[in-house]
Write an enzyme that holds these catalytic residues in place. Structure first.
Site, PDB file in Angstrom:
ATOM      1  CB  SER A 185      40.217  25.076 -35.659  1.00  0.00           C
ATOM      2  OG  SER A 185      39.456  25.682 -36.674  1.00  0.00           O
ATOM      3  CG  HIS A 232      44.917  25.375 -35.752  1.00  0.00           C
ATOM      4  ND1 HIS A 232      45.160  25.835 -37.027  1.00  0.00           N
ATOM      5  CD2 HIS A 232      43.590  25.575 -35.541  1.00  0.00           C
ATOM      6  CE1 HIS A 232      44.044  26.296 -37.558  1.00  0.00           C
ATOM      7  NE2 HIS A 232      43.074  26.150 -36.673  1.00  0.00           N
TER       8      HIS A 232
END
Length: 279
Positions: A185, A232
């Site tokens: 991610s 993230h």
């Protein structure tokens, strides 16, 4: 005794089987060859030595599937990353937590006594579930098809790797050092950040992408989902910086400056990864 094996004049004998009469010449070297030594060419026949020479000098061609995957303009790096990641997940499925524990990252692995810095990159290869890996690889496939032809293969690979490292730095500085994280991610948010910056700087419409990034960031903060929002945020910032470097140094004469800036940014990330060793 066969008639073809009777002694004959050298000119009418196969050069490889002197006892065999033949009146067929190799179209390349002109030597006499018997039916056993003949290979049918485009015009006439070819002797074994000339055929070997022809094969040796012939241009090597790729299998059709490799041509389709790695040809000009194809996102070969994207396909390779997806293939490697799915292979690692298959190992996770077969061998259980053994592979996961070997490759995951936690902040503690950047502290003295447990320093294993390679985990900051290997963590992008392991995932927690089939849904996790498929979602990440689908997103990678979408952005890879856009960014890789735009940036070139080496720049795209650099963006992916450094974004993954930046994601791990987000985990290092913002997360519990004992909380292990897995997944690509951070690297994928880096692709989003780079594309967002490039679109904005070149005057493209980035509204939909901005909404997508915002939704994904918000999801990372929702309780109970066990999503590493720290990765993230780190990956998004890292990718945005790299995207800015790429778009601001996109002219040919700025190639050396671009390389220098990317190398400098990579050095900063590496220095930050050793923060707790010297702090």
């Amino acid at each position: 005794m066969k008639m073809s094996d009777l002694p004959t004049s050298g000119a009418n004998s196969c050069y490889r089987h002197p006892g065999r009469q033949s009146f067929i010449l190799c179209q390349r070297c002109g030597r006499t060859i018997c039916p056993e030594c003949q290979t049918q060419g485009a015009v006439g026949v070819i002797c074994p030595e000339c055929m070997n020479e022809q094969r040796k000098n012939a241009p090597r061609t790729k299998p059709a599937i490799l041509t389709r995957l790695t040809g000009q303009g194809k996102p070969a790096v994207t396909y390779a990353i997806i293939g490697i990641t799915l292979f690692v997940y298959a190992l996770q499925f077969l061998l259980g937590s053994q592979i996961t524990n070997l490759l995951l990252y936690a902040g503690a692995y950047s502290y003295p006594g447990g320093f294993q810095p390679w985990r900051m990159l290997t963590t992008v290869l392991v995932h927690g579930s089939i849904f996790h890996v498929l979602l990440n690889m689908y997103t990678l496939w979408i952005f890879g098809q856009i960014l890789e032809p735009m940036l070139g293969r080496w720049r795209f690979l650099t963006l992916y790797v450094l974004s993954g490292l930046a994601g791990s730095l987000g985990v290092l500085f913002l997360s519990n050092p004992n909380a292990g994280v897995v997944g690509a991610s951070g690297a994928i948010f880096g692709l989003m950040g780079a594309f967002l910056v490039i679109q904005r700087r070149l005057g493209g419409n980035a509204t939909q992408l901005l909404v997508l990034v915002g939704i994904n960031l918000v999801i990372g903060f929702l309780p109970g989902l066990n999503v590493s929002w720290q990765a993230h945020v780190g990956g998004l910032i890292g990718g945005a910086v790299i995207g800015l470097i790429y778009v601001q140094t996109r002219r040919i004469r700025q190639k050396s400056l671009q390389t220098l800036l990317i190398a400098g940014f990579a050095a900063v990330l590496l220095a930050l990864s050793c923060w707790y060793l010297v702090a």
